[in-house]
Design an enzyme around this catalytic site. Structure first.
Site, PDB file in Angstrom:
ATOM      1  N   HIS A 364      20.770 -20.092  -7.515  1.00 58.11           N
ATOM      2  CA  HIS A 364      19.515 -20.807  -7.766  1.00 58.11           C
ATOM      3  C   HIS A 364      18.626 -20.809  -6.546  1.00 58.11           C
ATOM      4  O   HIS A 364      17.413 -20.669  -6.640  1.00 58.11           O
ATOM      5  CB  HIS A 364      19.794 -22.254  -8.165  1.00 58.11           C
ATOM      6  N   CYS A 679       5.372 -10.026 -18.323  1.00 62.22           N
ATOM      7  CA  CYS A 679       5.524 -11.095 -17.332  1.00 62.22           C
ATOM      8  C   CYS A 679       6.694 -10.868 -16.374  1.00 62.22           C
ATOM      9  O   CYS A 679       7.100 -11.785 -15.676  1.00 62.22           O
ATOM     10  CB  CYS A 679       5.638 -12.457 -18.012  1.00 62.22           C
TER      11      CYS A 679
END
Ligand code: PEP
Ligand code: MG
Length: 752
Positions: A364, A679
């Site tokens: 993360h 994207c």
């Protein structure tokens, strides 16, 4: 050496420190105590003065030598200890290559020698040595006792103002330039000073005033440490298998190791403060393991060091990270590992880069650092041993390297590159208010990808057309617990406010799989292929409560405005329908209760799973827009892990198969009148973006740093001829599209 006499030494040192005698007399007394307790003929204290080690006190050598005998740093055995900061323990001193005979001391009679550095505030300020007539090696406990005395001496010297100064020649590891190799986690180059995420605690008090109180502090510290380690292990259980597991297991083993705890307890019983006891045991451990060339042992030593520091921090109450210090200097953060929330605590203006001993591409913290545009290198072995706080550093993530105390040539090279980048940046800024229109008049819409509050200023800075992908899971990734609806609403509202009239496309949470969060338990037994696992919409459709809360938060935040919402990782059209139904149900329930609602809700699907592209006839009539997530899509099309550097060459956005697939999707959507945005990262690279424009894409949502370069590319290109060429290449077996497009760009002077 038995604990009893270690305690006796400390008791006697305590008395020496408390006595109202001059500093010199105290040093003399210390040498007498050490000699007596260790059964040595000689005990001597050398202190650094005017850049050399001066004999300040001795028991056993000739007194005439005191304040006369001087040894340079690195000279003789004593100088070697000061230079290397490591103890020496020799049965036959004269056999050591650095042995230097000093006739004025009369030391030829002595065979055995043991010495330890006296360290204060990370600097060597002297050396404590013992000598013996009979050849003998001092045992481990005797060396430990010497180190304890050295620690107390450091305190005594500081308190008495004896004028000992840090060794003029700093320790060698701080002088030489180093290039430490690692793994590129987030690309980029950065310069700054080393700042340790968890600064080492300086031990100010070594001798205990109240042994019972120290015992209690230590016990409380151990309890807290064990709880912390347990919590870390529990959290890691959700993060899936990996190196981390092994480290935590070792942590746990040490944290609960009775032998380790007993030795620290013994040192406290002996009269040290809890902090000094932990440090003494850690030092002894370091020495014991230092002789070993076994890399496994070296790693374990590192773990133990880490744990010792953690325990010292707990006990001394100095738990804060460097983020709390409010540093106002460009810095590179140094840590073993970091959590995403910890990274976010740093002031982005000064945080230029991150170097880690661990770290992985899908962690993360890496995802967040990438989103923040902070270069990061991981897997640097023994990083914290080789870098000192405040060291000048250059982090070159592209090259996978950290330059420590870099040479002038490395700095010059960095400065030249930085100047070049600044010039290019200035050029992009000049384009800020100009539209992204090609030379043949084709308007391209450029949006930014975002996920954090701190991304929002990028919208104004880049003057982008809006936010084409807001990754809502970032808020979940950086939270220790599930973000409550109110917090979600507050974030979404801030995003919409920052965007003003510009559209924002929110993506519902893409957590699970490799973006695991501790408060949502992973599937039994972990996952072999987390990227293709129980994640994103798959998880959300099973945990409808989660999706419903998020839907309510989004609907409420967008009250009175348009809400654009899309769902990640759809493989089949029914998943889209089901997700939309959850949101619609939330909308209906809110309407019944008279809650304010968005003026319109538009639904989109992300195309990231290849199979969805084969059922567009079913999907397109259902959706208001389509967004292609090329990061995931390409890894699935090519079966090449997007995060594996070994596969970087195979993960090619410009491969013919990928572009043909994309061209087909774009055409199908166009025929159906559905807008398509790309994207993924692909659209943020000028050459790849050009390829997308050549197959008909007109909307790109990219990382903010890509807006300038892509706009410059668009404005310098004539798209029609490139599109014609592209159609040809796509139909040519064996075409190398990357090479062909690059040649075209060069021939036409397109700014790529
Ligand atoms: C993608 O997969 O391209 C995408 C935009 O989603 P993420 O990178 O968040 O997986
Ligand atoms: Mg994705």
């Amino acid at each position: 050496m038995p604990v009893g006499s270690a305690r006796e030494i400390l008791r006697r040192l305590h008395d020496v420190m408390a006595a109202r005698t001059p500093a010199q007399a105290k040093l003399d007394e210390v040498t007498r105590i050490v000699a007596a307790e260790l059964g040595s003929e000689v005990a001597s204290i050398y202190l650094v003065k005017d850049g050399a080690l001066e004999l300040f006190a001795t028991h056993g050598l000739k007194q005439e030598a005191v304040h006369v005998t001087r040894l340079g740093i690195g000279q003789g055995l004593v100088g070697t200890i000061a230079e290397t900061r490591a103890p020496l323990n020799l049965a036959e001193a004269s056999s050591h290559p650095r042995f230097a005979y000093r006739p004025e001391t009369g030391e030829e009679r002595f065979h055995s020698f043991a010495g330890v550095p006296i360290i204060r505030r990370e600097a060597v300020i002297g050396v404590l040595a013992v000598q013996h007539v009979q050849p003998r090696a001092y045992d481990e406990f005797e060396i430990e006792a010497l180190q304890t005395v050295a620690m107390v001496l450091a305190e005594l010297i500081a308190a008495s103002g004896l004028g000992a100064e840090p060794a003029a020649a700093p320790r060698p590891r701080e002088t030489a330039a180093l290039r430490l190799p690692g793994l590129r986690l987030v690309d980029g180059v950065a310069r700054g000073v080393a700042v340790f995420h968890q600064p080492r605690v300086r031990i100010e008090r070594t001798v205990a005033d109240d042994v019972e109180a120290e015992r209690r502090r230590l016990e409380a510290g151990f309890r807290a440490l064990r709880e912390q380690v347990d919590a870390m292990v529990r959290q890691a259980e959700f993060a899936g298998p990996g190196d981390h597991d092994e480290i935590l297991e070792t942590y746990k083993m040490f944290a609960f190791d009775e032998g380790w705890a007993r030795r620290i307890h013994d040192a406290v019983e002996g009269g040290l403060t809890a902090e000094a006891a932990i440090e003494t045991v850690a030092q002894a451990q370091r020495i014991r393991m230092a002789g070993s060339s076994d890399p496994y042992l070296a790693e374990r030593l590192h773990d133990l060091d880490d744990l010792s520091n953690r325990l010292i921090r707990i006990i001394s109450g100095k738990l804060g990270t460097a983020a709390r210090l409010g540093l106002k200097e460009d810095m590179i953060l140094i840590a073993r590992n970091l959590g995403p929330a910890e990274l976010l605590e740093y002031d982005r203006r000064y945080l230029k880069g991150v170097a880690l001993e661990e770290g992985s591409l899908t962690a993360h913290v890496t995802i967040i650092a990438r989103a923040m545009g902070v270069p990061m290198v991981g897997r640097i072995q023994r990083l914290r041993d080789q870098v000192a706080e405040g060291d000048p550093l250059i982090l070159d993530a592209g090259a996978g390297a950290l330059f420590v105390r870099p040479q002038a040539s490395v700095v010059r090279n960095y400065e030249e590159q930085a100047a070049l980048r600044a010039r290019r940046q200035a050029g992009f800024e000049a384009l800020r208010d100009l539209p992204a229109v090609s030379r043949d008049g084709i308007r391209v819409s450029l949006f930014i990808n975002a996920g954090l509050r701190s991304d929002l200023p990028a919208l104004a800075l880049t003057n982008a057309d809006g936010i084409g992908l807001f990754r809502t899971e970032f808020q979940f990734l950086v939270s220790a617990t599930l973000p409550r609806k109110e917090r979600q609403i507050a974030l979404y509202r801030d995003v919409l406010d920052a965007a003003g009239d510009r559209p924002v496309i929110f993506r519902t949470v893409d957590i699970g799989g490799d973006k695991a969060v501790p408060y949502i338990s992973a599937r039994e037994g972990g996952e072999e292929n987390p990227a293709m696992g129980w994640r994103a919409l798959r998880l959300a459709l099973e945990r409808k409560g989660l999706l419903t809360v998020q839907a309510r938060a989004l609907l409420e935040a967008a009250a009175g405005r348009e809400l654009n919402l899309m769902f990640p990782m759809i493989a089949e059209a029914w998943e889209f329908a089901e997700a939309k139904a959850v949101v619609e149900a939330a909308r209906a329930a809110m309407a019944v209760r008279g809650r304010p609602l968005p003026s319109a809700v538009r639904y989109g699907a992300m195309l990231e799973v290849p199979a969805l592209g084969e059922t567009l006839d079913e999907l397109l009539p259902m959706v208001d827009f389509l967004s292609i997530g090329t990061n995931d899509l390409v890894q699935f099309l090519l079966a090449a892990d997007r995060g594996n550097p070994k596969l970087a060459a195979r993960y090619d956005w410009l491969s013919r198969g990928v572009l043909r697939y994309l061209a087909r999707v774009v055409r199908a959507a166009e025929e159906r009148g559905v807008t398509v945005t790309v994207c993924g990262e692909m659209g943020g690279r000028p050459l790849e973006a050009l390829a997308l424009l050549a197959i008909g894409v007109r909307r790109l949502s990219i990382t903010p740093a890509g807006i300038g370069p892509v706009k410059a590319m668009v404005r310098s290109a004539e798209l029609a001829p490139i599109a014609a060429k592209m159609a040809l290449w796509l139909d040519t077996p064996g075409a190398d599209i990357r090479a062909a497009l690059s040649a075209e760009v060069a021939a036409r002077g397109i700014d790529v």
